[in-house]
Design a protein around this motif. Structure first.
Motif, PDB file in Angstrom:
ATOM      1  N   HIS A  56       0.821  -1.215   0.000  1.00 19.57           N
ATOM      2  CA  HIS A  56       0.000   0.000   0.000  1.00 19.57           C
ATOM      3  C   HIS A  56       0.856   1.266   0.000  1.00 19.57           C
ATOM      4  O   HIS A  56       0.525   2.245   0.665  1.00 19.57           O
ATOM      5  N   LYS A  57       1.975   1.234  -0.744  1.00 22.87           N
ATOM      6  CA  LYS A  57       2.828   2.412  -0.894  1.00 22.87           C
ATOM      7  C   LYS A  57       3.693   2.253  -2.136  1.00 22.87           C
ATOM      8  O   LYS A  57       3.753   1.177  -2.730  1.00 22.87           O
ATOM      9  N   HIS A  58       4.358   3.333  -2.537  1.00 22.67           N
ATOM     10  CA  HIS A  58       5.257   3.298  -3.681  1.00 22.67           C
ATOM     11  C   HIS A  58       6.593   2.715  -3.239  1.00 22.67           C
ATOM     12  O   HIS A  58       7.186   3.177  -2.270  1.00 22.67           O
ATOM     13  N   THR A  59       7.052   1.692  -3.955  1.00 23.91           N
ATOM     14  CA  THR A  59       8.317   1.029  -3.647  1.00 23.91           C
ATOM     15  C   THR A  59       9.106   0.834  -4.934  1.00 23.91           C
ATOM     16  O   THR A  59       8.592   1.028  -6.032  1.00 23.91           O
ATOM     17  N   ILE A  60      10.361   0.442  -4.775  1.00 22.03           N
ATOM     18  CA  ILE A  60      11.209   0.182  -5.928  1.00 22.03           C
ATOM     19  C   ILE A  60      10.935  -1.229  -6.449  1.00 22.03           C
ATOM     20  O   ILE A  60      10.928  -2.192  -5.701  1.00 22.03           O
ATOM     21  N   HIS A  61      10.665  -1.301  -7.746  1.00 30.75           N
ATOM     22  CA  HIS A  61      10.451  -2.582  -8.425  1.00 30.75           C
ATOM     23  C   HIS A  61      11.621  -2.809  -9.352  1.00 30.75           C
ATOM     24  O   HIS A  61      11.999  -1.922 -10.109  1.00 30.75           O
ATOM     25  N   VAL A  62      12.227  -3.991  -9.294  1.00 32.47           N
ATOM     26  CA  VAL A  62      13.399  -4.303 -10.099  1.00 32.47           C
ATOM     27  C   VAL A  62      13.073  -5.415 -11.085  1.00 32.47           C
ATOM     28  O   VAL A  62      12.161  -6.205 -10.877  1.00 32.47           O
ATOM     29  N   GLU A  63      13.846  -5.462 -12.147  1.00 37.75           N
ATOM     30  CA  GLU A  63      13.674  -6.483 -13.180  1.00 37.75           C
ATOM     31  C   GLU A  63      14.161  -7.829 -12.653  1.00 37.75           C
ATOM     32  O   GLU A  63      15.205  -7.922 -12.024  1.00 37.75           O
ATOM     33  N   ILE A  64      13.380  -8.870 -12.914  1.00 42.85           N
ATOM     34  CA  ILE A  64      13.765 -10.224 -12.500  1.00 42.85           C
ATOM     35  C   ILE A  64      13.993 -11.076 -13.743  1.00 42.85           C
ATOM     36  O   ILE A  64      13.538 -10.740 -14.839  1.00 42.85           O
ATOM     37  N   LYS A  65      14.679 -12.194 -13.552  1.00 40.48           N
ATOM     38  CA  LYS A  65      14.897 -13.139 -14.651  1.00 40.48           C
ATOM     39  C   LYS A  65      13.641 -13.957 -14.851  1.00 40.48           C
ATOM     40  O   LYS A  65      12.903 -14.227 -13.918  1.00 40.48           O
ATOM     41  N   LYS A  66      13.404 -14.384 -16.079  1.00 37.14           N
ATOM     42  CA  LYS A  66      12.244 -15.211 -16.391  1.00 37.14           C
ATOM     43  C   LYS A  66      12.527 -16.655 -16.097  1.00 37.14           C
ATOM     44  O   LYS A  66      13.592 -17.135 -16.188  1.00 37.14           O
TER      45      LYS A  66
END
Length: 66
Positions: A56-66
């Protein structure tokens, strides 16, 4: 004419605080976004600040491997 056919790739962004706080009982899951990036312009991993519906807040989202 385009030089490469596969320059834009589909990536998955995952919330860092949900993954780190996996022990947290309030969080019911992990927030993930699907987007595209240009590998020619952005060869490194992508980090964006997005809204996490579980935290319920803005956070850092990072790219993950598939």
């Amino acid at each position: 004419m385009a030089k490469g056919q596969n320059m834009r790739v589909t990536i998955i962004l995952e919330c860092t605080s949900c993954v780190r706080d996996n022990i947290n009982k309030e969080s019911k899951g992990i927030s993930r976004y699907i987007t595209q990036k240009n590998q020619h312009n952005m060869p490194s991993r992508l980090e964006l600040r997005k809204f996490c519906s579980y935290c319920h807040k803005h956070t850092i989202h990072v790219e993950i491997k598939k």
